[in-house]
Design an enzyme around this catalytic site. Structure first.
Site, PDB file in Angstrom:
ATOM      1  N   GLU A  24       0.870  -1.169   0.000  1.00  0.00           N
ATOM      2  CA  GLU A  24       0.000   0.000   0.000  1.00  0.00           C
ATOM      3  C   GLU A  24       0.903   1.214   0.000  1.00  0.00           C
ATOM      4  O   GLU A  24       1.707   1.396   0.917  1.00  0.00           O
ATOM      5  CB  GLU A  24      -0.834  -0.016   1.276  1.00  0.00           C
ATOM      6  CG  GLU A  24      -2.325   0.081   1.023  1.00  0.00           C
ATOM      7  CD  GLU A  24      -3.082   0.108   2.323  1.00  0.00           C
ATOM      8  OE1 GLU A  24      -3.640  -0.929   2.679  1.00  0.00           O
ATOM      9  OE2 GLU A  24      -3.072   1.156   2.993  1.00  0.00           O
ATOM     10  N   ASP A  40      -5.877  10.452   9.148  1.00  0.00           N
ATOM     11  CA  ASP A  40      -4.645   9.858   9.649  1.00  0.00           C
ATOM     12  C   ASP A  40      -4.225  10.430  10.986  1.00  0.00           C
ATOM     13  O   ASP A  40      -4.396  11.613  11.265  1.00  0.00           O
ATOM     14  CB  ASP A  40      -3.519  10.068   8.626  1.00  0.00           C
ATOM     15  CG  ASP A  40      -3.677   9.142   7.435  1.00  0.00           C
ATOM     16  OD1 ASP A  40      -3.665   7.923   7.658  1.00  0.00           O
ATOM     17  OD2 ASP A  40      -3.845   9.634   6.304  1.00  0.00           O
TER      18      ASP A  40
END
Lengths: 400, 266
Positions: B49, B60
């Site tokens: 990823e 995040d």
């Protein structure tokens, strides 16, 4: 005539708006959407909201005919909608009361907010104190330094102020951080967004709570002048005070709606906060699609304005829509023009306006000059300038 | 079959769970990214990823935010990331690459142009954190038309009705975010995750990856026992953050070997 009826059920204003969030937030927004639908027309909820606006905020805020200013400009009559006279000194409290009452009904004991200049943070801390809710305010660490008096106000009101160190350390980063808090604590936390941005239902909900400005203005203009103004002028950062005064006027023909963005050092310098005026591209930020200041890679770029409340790279999606359908016009005023209007209002009318509102005043004056004496320009004086005296003094090299 | 589908099929035959490390492209410096990708593969990555840096990574936590900021110092955007994938493909044509990022960099060039460029770089899957299925129908079509898998996130709060909506749009695999909150938060509750994964499996035949909160061999092993793929993000980025130019590849290799052994032992 087909009446204005926006947004659609999923929060779209044409191609703008929507719900562009991570999956972790979808359920929380759905809960909010359902609860807001349930209460937005509920007589008991609206009565409680109206009671607080009247007795806690001091509404209705008056409309004031600025005669000396109008004479000095020598054109249209300038009227001011006095949101600066609200409790906490700006229009922000109209919205925080609405959302905090909703939070209470949803059983959320904790509210969070983002703030730039600190006005929305203060307005949130104020209503949280009044309702006995825990309050956490996220504020860029740069803004914490620049706006020390408001930081202290929030603390006096019992709020926790969290300085945000990520990104550009300003409003947009505070919003990111508040979203992160919300996603983590959604079971007990209500996120009070301060402007007509964010994912659906925020742009609609904040507009609805701010629409009291325009609803009052329509009645008051009839009483005072016997008619509606030829133009309504308001400053636009995210755009909540402008949406609030524009919204009830959208279906009124022949009333020009003019949003005034911050041109900073000048649109041509790139150092501004005027995505609509500068024809910035469409993008996705903070949960909605709108016009956004960004580079070729789609990274959000830093904005500049003397007024922290207008220092935002995007704009509420409904403004993007009103621009596209040409129902509202958008212009920009530089730091210098806003400062000149600030000083002028202090001296001609005995009112110290917020630097944000000074942008609307500056354009209102420009426009009035081109119009006849029997025409009317209504400027939304969204806040008072007490919070800005340090900034203004610094510009004049004065230490307070 | 897409490269992602082939990889899952092969692993299933071998009775194995996929290990998918996440790194942010350009972190700690763009010169390291392709080397890091090869190091990940050499030490057990079944897929990678690759994070596309964004100025406002709302979903995040602090670890991956800092990675984004380090990459942005060097102006690593979507175009640079696609160039890195191209370079990686010069010597690796088998390991699936899944881009993970936010909508705006894609919006900036447009869905069609993005899909063309991603195809040209030989990207296999795309996760766009802030594109829920309701808002990205056209984008999904553009990806599917080029045999690129749109990968979607499922969260602990996703109702069964939404799971159905999402799995109908997704291909390649679905990614169950095992925690409420942002990347890198707290610890995961394996019993709860196990129950959720089982219920997701009742609604889809797609492989189910699990990520968020996997920080060591023990959590990797426990997750591998119930998932088709284990995604390790913040822990990987922490290792990169704590390394210097000299020990970067060695440290990442050591962490990967530890995780790989744990996943294979499940």
């Amino acid at each position: 005539m087909q009446l204005y009826d926006m947004p659609d059920a999923r929060g779209h204003f044409g191609q703008f708006g929507g719900t562009f969030v991570a999956e972790t937030l979808v359920e929380a927004l759905e809960e909010l959407r359902v609860m807001y639908e349930k209460y937005r027309h509920d007589p008991e909820f609206l009565a409680e909201y109206a009671y607080d606006l009247k007795h806690f905020v001091g509404r209705p805020s008056p409309i004031y005919h600025a005669k000396r200013l109008s004479d000095q400009i020598g054109g249209a009559q300038i009227y001011l909608k006095r949101e600066d006279l609200n409790h906490t000194g700006a229009h922000k409290i109209n919205n925080t009361i609405g959302q905090a009452l909703l939070a209470k009904r949803m059983g959320k004991p904790r509210v969070i907010a983002e703030t730039g200049a600190g006005q929305h943070g203060v307005a949130t801390a104020t209503i949280a104190a009044r309702l006995g809710l825990e309050c956490v305010v996220y504020m860029g660490s740069e803004d914490v330094k620049r706006q020390a008096p408001n930081v202290f106000r929030m603390k006096l009101l019992g709020a926790t102020v969290v300085p945000v160190e990520s990104g550009s350390k300003t409003l947009k980063d505070a919003l990111n951080e508040a979203m992160r808090d919300w996603v983590t604590n959604v079971h007990n936390t209500f996120y009070i967004i301060g402007t007509v941005a964010g994912p659906h239902p925020y742009p609609m909900m904040v507009r609805d709570f701010q629409a009291v400005i325009g609803v009052e203005a329509k009645e008051q203009m009839l009483e005072m002048a016997g008619r509606q103004p030829d133009a309504v002028v308001a400053c636009v950062g995210g755009g909540s005070n402008a949406m609030g005064i524009f919204y009830p006027y959208i279906d009124v023909p022949n009333v020009r709606l003019i949003g005034v963005e911050a041109a900073g050092h000048g649109i041509e310098t790139g150092m501004h906060a005027a995505p609509l005026t500068a024809n910035s591209p469409v993008g996705v930020l903070h949960g909605n699609r709108t016009y956004l200041m960004q580079d070729a890679d789609g990274q959000i770029i830093e904005t500049h304005s003397i007024s922290a409340g207008l220092d935002y790279p995007g704009v509420g999606p409904e403004h993007a829509w009103l621009k596209d359908i040409k129902r509202a016009e958008y212009v920009a005023i530089t730091d210098d023009e806003a400062m000149a209007a600030f000083h002028n209002l202090c001296r001609t009318e005995g009112i110290i306006p917020a630097l944000e509102s000074s942008h609307a005043l500056a354009y209102g004056q420009k426009l009035a000059k081109t119009m006849d004496k029997d025409q009317i320009v209504l400027v939304n004086l969204s806040g008072r300038g007490d919070k800005d005296i340090n900034t203004v003094a610094k510009l004049a090299n004065i230490t307070l | 079959m897409s490269r992602i589908q082939t990889t899952f099929a092969t692993l299933k035959q071998q009775g194995k769970t996929a290990l998918i490390p996440y790194i942010t492209a350009g972190d700690p410096h763009p010169k390291h990214t392709v080397n890091l990708m090869h190091t990940l593969v050499k030490n057990g990555a079944d897929m990678i990823e690759l994070g596309v840096p964004f100025s406002d990574p709302m979903a995040d936590g602090p670890v991956i935010q800092r990675a984004s900021e380090r990459a942005l110092v060097h102006k690593v955007g979507l175009t640079a990331v696609l160039d890195m994938v191209k370079e990686f493909r010069q010597t690796n044509q088998t390991t699936p690459i899944i881009l993970m990022g936010y909508a705006n960099p894609i919006e900036a060039i447009g869905a069609t142009v993005f899909a063309d460029r991603a195809k040209a770089a030989d990207v296999d899957g795309v996760i766009t954190v802030d594109y829920p299925p309701e808002e990205c129908g056209d984008f999904v079509k553009e990806l599917r038309a080029r045999n690129i898998d749109p990968v979607f996130l499922l969260s602990p709060t996703t109702e069964p009705k939404r799971v159905e909506l999402i799995v109908n749009q997704a291909s390649g695999f679905v990614y169950y975010v095992s925690l409420k909150g942002v990347t890198g938060a707290a610890n995961l509750d394996i019993v709860e995750v196990s129950a959720r994964v089982a219920s997701i499996r009742e609604q889809t035949k797609l492989p189910v990856g699990v990520g968020f909160g996997i920080r060591d061999a023990a959590t990797a092993k426990a997750t591998a026992a119930i998932a088709d793929a284990v995604v390790v993000g913040s822990r990987m980025v922490q290792e990169i953050e704590a390394s210097n130019d000299d020990n970067l590849l060695g440290n990442v290799a050591a962490l990967m070997q530890e995780l790989k052994a744990a996943v294979d032992a499940a």
